[in-house]
Design a protein around this motif. Structure first.
Motif, PDB file in Angstrom:
ATOM      1  N   ASN A  21     -21.207 -20.515 -41.731  1.00 32.30           N
ATOM      2  CA  ASN A  21     -20.834 -19.427 -42.619  1.00 32.30           C
ATOM      3  C   ASN A  21     -21.962 -18.414 -42.703  1.00 32.30           C
ATOM      4  N   LYS A  22     -21.722 -17.310 -43.365  1.00 34.64           N
ATOM      5  CA  LYS A  22     -22.685 -16.229 -43.438  1.00 34.64           C
ATOM      6  C   LYS A  22     -23.924 -16.620 -44.237  1.00 34.64           C
ATOM      7  N   GLU A  23     -23.733 -17.394 -45.279  1.00 30.31           N
ATOM      8  CA  GLU A  23     -24.870 -17.789 -46.107  1.00 30.31           C
ATOM      9  C   GLU A  23     -25.867 -18.625 -45.312  1.00 30.31           C
ATOM     10  N   ALA A  24     -25.372 -19.514 -44.454  1.00 33.74           N
ATOM     11  CA  ALA A  24     -26.263 -20.348 -43.646  1.00 33.74           C
ATOM     12  C   ALA A  24     -27.065 -19.488 -42.669  1.00 33.74           C
ATOM     13  N   LEU A  25     -26.440 -18.437 -42.116  1.00 36.26           N
ATOM     14  CA  LEU A  25     -27.134 -17.529 -41.201  1.00 36.26           C
ATOM     15  C   LEU A  25     -28.227 -16.762 -41.935  1.00 36.26           C
ATOM     16  N   VAL A  26     -27.929 -16.287 -43.128  1.00 38.09           N
ATOM     17  CA  VAL A  26     -28.918 -15.546 -43.914  1.00 38.09           C
ATOM     18  C   VAL A  26     -30.086 -16.448 -44.279  1.00 38.09           C
ATOM     19  N   ASP A  27     -29.813 -17.693 -44.654  1.00 35.79           N
ATOM     20  CA  ASP A  27     -30.887 -18.635 -44.979  1.00 35.79           C
ATOM     21  C   ASP A  27     -31.778 -18.893 -43.770  1.00 35.79           C
ATOM     22  N   MET A  28     -31.169 -19.000 -42.591  1.00 33.40           N
ATOM     23  CA  MET A  28     -31.939 -19.249 -41.380  1.00 33.40           C
ATOM     24  C   MET A  28     -32.834 -18.041 -41.050  1.00 33.40           C
ATOM     25  N   LEU A  29     -32.295 -16.820 -41.216  1.00 32.64           N
ATOM     26  CA  LEU A  29     -33.078 -15.626 -40.950  1.00 32.64           C
ATOM     27  C   LEU A  29     -34.225 -15.481 -41.946  1.00 32.64           C
ATOM     28  N   LYS A  30     -33.987 -15.832 -43.197  1.00 29.12           N
ATOM     29  CA  LYS A  30     -35.057 -15.775 -44.200  1.00 29.12           C
ATOM     30  C   LYS A  30     -36.151 -16.787 -43.881  1.00 29.12           C
ATOM     31  N   ALA A  31     -35.763 -17.946 -43.378  1.00 26.25           N
ATOM     32  CA  ALA A  31     -36.751 -18.964 -43.021  1.00 26.25           C
ATOM     33  C   ALA A  31     -37.641 -18.486 -41.878  1.00 26.25           C
ATOM     34  N   HIS A  32     -37.091 -17.641 -40.993  1.00 21.40           N
ATOM     35  CA  HIS A  32     -37.864 -17.118 -39.856  1.00 21.40           C
ATOM     36  C   HIS A  32     -38.511 -15.768 -40.170  1.00 21.40           C
TER      37      HIS A  32
END
Length: 127
Positions: A21-32
């Motif tokens: 989902n979109k939230e998981a993608l945003v969390d991954m981008l924030k982690a990087h």
């Protein structure tokens, strides 16, 4: 009976389906740390997008000079288009040579188009 327009009307369904989902993608981008832009590996001198060294398209286009056509003048010869490699001179026709395609025998000349064929061409092939 269901009319065709009603039967074919449906909501748009995208053909591409993403996993997660979109939230998981945003969390991954924030982690990087996606907010920090990094230069492209092929960029010259490590210029990052949006930095002071990076020029905008408007800056580049404003510095370009307009296109100008200049006639070529050969400084090595008296006439502008002569070349010592090529020496063109008028000559007479040799045996078997013709001056024009209209000098060909009738069987090799273009056949004239009759009025019916002209009409068919002008009408797009429909008579």
């Amino acid at each position: 009976m269901i009319p065709t327009q009603v039967r074919l009307a449906h909501s748009y369904k995208p053909l591409i389906k993403f996993v997660g989902n979109k939230e998981a993608l945003v969390d991954m981008l924030k982690a990087h740390n996606y907010k920090q832009t990094k230069p492209h590996p092929c960029a010259m001198n490590g210029i990052a997008p949006g930095s002071k060294e990076c020029l905008s398209v408007n800056d580049i286009l404003s510095k370009q000079l307009p296109f100008k056509v200049v006639t070529y003048i050969n400084k090595n010869s008296a006439t502008p288009f002569s070349d010592s490699r090529y020496n063109f001179a008028p000559r007479g026709l040799k045996v078997g040579e013709l001056e024009s395609i209209f000098d060909l025998p009738k069987k090799y000349q273009y056949k004239p188009i009759d009025e019916l064929e002209i009409e068919a061409i002008n009408n797009g092939g429909a008579l």
